[in-house]
Scaffold this motif. Structure first.
Motif, PDB file in Angstrom:
ATOM      1  N   TRP A 122     -25.431  34.748  86.701  1.00  0.00           N
ATOM      2  CA  TRP A 122     -25.710  36.119  86.290  1.00  0.00           C
ATOM      3  C   TRP A 122     -24.504  36.736  85.603  1.00  0.00           C
ATOM      4  O   TRP A 122     -23.358  36.503  85.978  1.00  0.00           O
ATOM      5  N   ASN A 123     -24.765  37.604  84.648  1.00  0.00           N
ATOM      6  CA  ASN A 123     -23.749  38.489  84.111  1.00  0.00           C
ATOM      7  C   ASN A 123     -23.341  39.392  85.275  1.00  0.00           C
ATOM      8  O   ASN A 123     -24.194  40.006  85.921  1.00  0.00           O
ATOM      9  N   GLU A 126     -24.611  43.083  85.318  1.00  0.00           N
ATOM     10  CA  GLU A 126     -26.066  43.186  85.506  1.00  0.00           C
ATOM     11  C   GLU A 126     -26.452  42.855  86.947  1.00  0.00           C
ATOM     12  O   GLU A 126     -27.311  43.506  87.529  1.00  0.00           O
ATOM     13  N   ARG A 129     -25.623  45.830  89.096  1.00  0.00           N
ATOM     14  CA  ARG A 129     -26.584  46.907  88.874  1.00  0.00           C
ATOM     15  C   ARG A 129     -27.884  46.630  89.630  1.00  0.00           C
ATOM     16  O   ARG A 129     -28.413  47.506  90.313  1.00  0.00           O
ATOM     17  N   ARG A 130     -28.396  45.413  89.551  1.00  0.00           N
ATOM     18  CA  ARG A 130     -29.649  45.076  90.223  1.00  0.00           C
ATOM     19  C   ARG A 130     -29.502  45.139  91.747  1.00  0.00           C
ATOM     20  O   ARG A 130     -30.411  45.588  92.432  1.00  0.00           O
TER      21      ARG A 130
END
Length: 150
Positions: A122-123, A126, A129-130
């Protein structure tokens, strides 16, 4: 890493479950699903981390399973629940996962040897944030990582 590729009995791999979609029965070994249904397999990854090591020699010891809702003292950091779910359609007279390649049987191992790995690609922004918007906030999110409208 989750599962046990060298298990010699179902009790040696409690992380793996097999079932037929829409049916209540499940087990740690392959189940026989009727034609027209789907066979599914779940692998449940550990949810507790030791808080220090990103890996271990056997790729397992840095992680642990919670007992109920509580992580053991040796692995006090709760991590998001990760479950790998694979579903196969059942066509014809049933499904076998002991297929062949070039006429040679490639596996005859039982379902309780099922195993898998997770690699985080994953970035970082991001993913954070999730986790904040979905997991920490207590929402069910869609594939776009946004809370599903209820």
């Amino acid at each position: 890493m989750v599962g046990n590729a060298t298990a010699t009995s179902p009790d040696q791999n409690p992380a793996a479950r097999w079932s037929c979609v829409g049916r209540p029965e499940s087990g740690r070994d392959f189940v026989n699903c009727p034609p027209g249904t789907k066979l599914e397999n779940y692998l449940d990854f550990p949810t507790c981390w030791d808080g220090r090591n990103l890996d271990s020699a056997n790729h397992r010891d840095h992680m642990a399973y919670a007992a109920g809702q509580t992580c053991p003292a040796s692995h006090p950091v709760v991590v998001p629940r990760l479950e790998l779910l694979i579903t196969w359609p059942v066509n014809g007279g049933g499904l076998t996962l002991a297929g062949t390649r070039n006429g040679t049987n490639v596996t005859d191992q039982p379902g309780y040897t099922f195993h898998g790995d997770f690699f985080n690609a994953w970035n970082d922004a991001e993913l954070k944030r999730r986790v904040a918007d979905c997991i920490v906030a207590g929402y069910i999110c869609g594939t776009d990582g946004r809370p599903v409208q209820q």
